[in-house]
Design an enzyme around this catalytic site. Structure first.
Site, mmCIF file in Angstrom:
data_model
loop_
_atom_site.group_PDB
_atom_site.id
_atom_site.type_symbol
_atom_site.label_atom_id
_atom_site.label_comp_id
_atom_site.label_asym_id
_atom_site.label_seq_id
_atom_site.Cartn_x
_atom_site.Cartn_y
_atom_site.Cartn_z
ATOM 1 N N ARG A 14 0.937 -1.276 -0.231
ATOM 2 C CA ARG A 14 -0.050 0.123 0.190
ATOM 3 C C ARG A 14 0.990 1.376 -0.176
ATOM 4 N NH1 ARG A 14 -0.738 4.520 2.524
ATOM 5 N NH2 ARG A 14 -0.324 3.504 4.503
ATOM 6 N N ASP A 15 1.418 1.637 0.997
ATOM 7 C CA ASP A 15 2.129 2.942 1.148
ATOM 8 C C ASP A 15 3.426 2.901 0.279
ATOM 9 O OD1 ASP A 15 3.840 4.666 3.999
ATOM 10 O OD2 ASP A 15 3.143 5.322 1.794
ATOM 11 N N HIS A 31 5.859 4.709 12.481
ATOM 12 C CA HIS A 31 6.007 4.282 10.834
ATOM 13 C C HIS A 31 7.006 5.487 10.362
ATOM 14 C CE1 HIS A 31 3.598 3.676 7.093
ATOM 15 N NE2 HIS A 31 4.439 4.749 6.642
ATOM 16 N N HIS A 48 10.067 6.853 8.000
ATOM 17 C CA HIS A 48 10.791 6.986 6.844
ATOM 18 C C HIS A 48 12.070 7.288 6.745
ATOM 19 C CE1 HIS A 48 6.834 7.616 3.920
ATOM 20 N NE2 HIS A 48 6.422 6.754 4.582
ATOM 21 N N CYS A 63 9.969 9.458 -1.566
ATOM 22 C CA CYS A 63 9.215 10.418 -1.013
ATOM 23 C C CYS A 63 8.662 11.567 -2.048
ATOM 24 C CB CYS A 63 10.388 11.142 -0.122
ATOM 25 S SG CYS A 63 9.444 12.547 1.034
ATOM 26 N N ASN A 75 9.957 4.940 2.596
ATOM 27 C CA ASN A 75 9.684 3.605 3.667
ATOM 28 C C ASN A 75 10.987 3.273 4.201
ATOM 29 O OD1 ASN A 75 6.892 3.310 4.554
ATOM 30 N ND2 ASN A 75 6.660 3.313 2.304
#
Lengths: 340, 315
Positions: free
Chosen positions: A56-57, A248, A250, A281, A290
């Site tokens: 997803r992300d 979460h 990055h 990003c 990520n």
């Protein structure tokens, strides 16, 4: 290093190093015997749950649109690695996120392995109903600690977004569907810069209070450092128990693992990551996004923390998806392992 | 996003417990970094690179290595570089000297500080410098003796401190034994190197706990490679244990000779970013370091390994 003769071929291959010597759990030469648990970094949890957000992300931030069958195969591979939570897709309008246009097909197409959970993002009630119709049994809602980011990202103020989420959460709870809450810009915002820990706490508390079982605190642009992570968590943990929190991070500024280590030291034991460090990003062209699941697992293994996840299988899934999106992996562990 | 890069004023009450106030960064880009780059950098570029680094606030810059050019072609111009750089006041310019011959050449070229390079692994020692650990220690004793005679400080490196490409696991006890030997013969500082970057906060802690029983933290440094992405987490762990000297290379120069295509040194920019965020004083200007990094990356024709530089130059 000193002189470097051409003796590379006589080295242990990195696969061998990982396998035999340095992958905790297969300890060799007494380097990691139980007697040394006393020297375990103080305050670390015993078990860490990894929430895999690659499909997803990760994919959401990749330029190459991945065909539906590849996405399904990717998720099916991830399901066999030991990961217990895999975020499948996002039920947003395809106008905003073209990569997620096939959300229903993917949700219906994947094989739901026992013991693995498959949450999906649902920005509003409409998305929620579609998700349920497609077989979703767990959902996430996505808030922000920055007004500007909220307006630019989901086109409404924080307050308006919270009201939408309340509707979604209410319906979900009615159907016994667990809801995870995300708070983005927890350590900084691409528009506003610094975000106060108090603001993060306020938004997190709101999501937790409406019924989200877990709040994932996101360093959306990767600007956080162990210092800002600690300050933010200290504030949030006054209102929400650590067992209900996740981080979460990055890796845009290379700080992710150091930030995650800090969170673990403070009692957090749920960490989001994306296989191969998928997803760049959108606020810094060419920069990474990520944190890579492989690199995270490597660190957790080295700390003697149980994850239940097989690093090799994750690397295989990473190799698969990197070929599909036509990019080299962002995982340093994968780079080092596949290169000899 | 310059305001985020410069590091906001931080409340000291929430400082991560046990962190030192000041961290000394030892910049090894010109030596450890360039040594592992394929493209041979011309002497004048090396000199310009080091001169740029001298103006960033860095207080220690490792200039070159007085090894035989047969082994390390990149360092063939060691004397010219040493003589050619501008030695700024307040900055120290150590050089590597594997033996007495190299030491004398270094002194002749104007070096006022040197380093010797040991290993915690027999196999690595034999393959890397062609002798056993014991034999290497004897060579170093000669060098250190001469250096001390001339009031030249000596730094000792211990490579493979967290793992060896040939032997795999290295025990903390072995690292301690070799470190103690170097410290005992007169090295003022021991830099513990995770040569292949396989260490994690767990193994870093165990190794440091062992070494710190014999050597005070003020005499220790960590030299972490980022081959598996673990460097900053490992460095954070070392800082939490009281270490306050950290080696790094601008732009993360230098790959890993043991894993083709993999990365090597931790990037100075990314390290500074973390230290700034922790409110730790380094005296180093991140922007100027990024500029020097940009300069040398163009010279070796590669993209930077620093994530901070990647993110900053791309918007």
């Amino acid at each position: 290093m000193g002189n470097v003769p051409s003796a590379v071929k006589h080295c242990l291959s990195y696969q061998q190093l990982l396998r035999e010597h340095l992958w905790i759990g297969d300890s060799v030469a007494g380097a990691l015997d139980p007697a040394q648990e006393t020297s375990q970094l103080s305050g670390l949890p015993e078990y860490v749950k990894i929430v895999e957000v690659g499909p997803r992300d990760g994919l959401q931030n990749e330029k190459v649109i991945v065909p539906t069958d590849i996405k399904i195969e990717f998720i099916n591979q991830l399901s066999q690695t030991g990961l217990s939570v895999i975020e499948v897709t996002s039920f947003v309008s395809s106008r905003w996120v073209p990569q997620m246009a096939d959300h229903s097909e993917v949700m219906k197409g994947i094989h739901q392995y026992p013991g693995v959970r498959y949450p999906v993002l649902t920005p509003n009630l409409q998305g929620f109903h579609r998700a349920v119709a497609a077989g979703a049994t767990e959902i996430s809602v996505f808030g922000a600690a920055s007004e500007s980011f909220s307006k630019k990202n989901i086109n409404c103020s924080i307050e308006e977004s919270m009201q939408k989420f309340e509707e979604v959460v209410k319906s979900a709870r009615h159907m016994n569907i667990p809801v995870r809450g995300y708070v983005s810009c927890a350590l900084g915002c691409p528009y506003e810069g610094t975000i106060t820990p108090q603001k993060v706490t306020e938004v997190s508390k709101r999501l937790y209070g409406m019924g989200c079982y877990e709040i994932s605190l996101g360093d959306t642009i990767g600007v956080g450092t162990p210092g800002s992570m600690k300050r933010m968590l200290e504030s949030v943990m006054k209102e929400i128990p650590p067992s209900a929190l996740a981080v979460h991070c990055h890796d845009t500024y290379g700080q992710a693992l150091a930030n995650i280590l800090t969170a673990l030291q403070m009692g957090i034991n749920v960490v989001d990551s994306a296989v191969s460090g998928l997803g760049g990003c959108p606020y810094a062209k060419g920069a990474s996004g990520n944190v890579a699941t492989e690199d995270l697992i490597y660190m957790l293994n080295g700390l003697g923390l149980n994850t239940g996840v097989n690093l090799y299988k994750v690397m295989e899934a990473g190799d698969f998806i990197c070929k599909a999106v036509n990019k080299t992996t962002n995982s340093k562990v994968a780079q080092a392992s596949f290169s000899t």
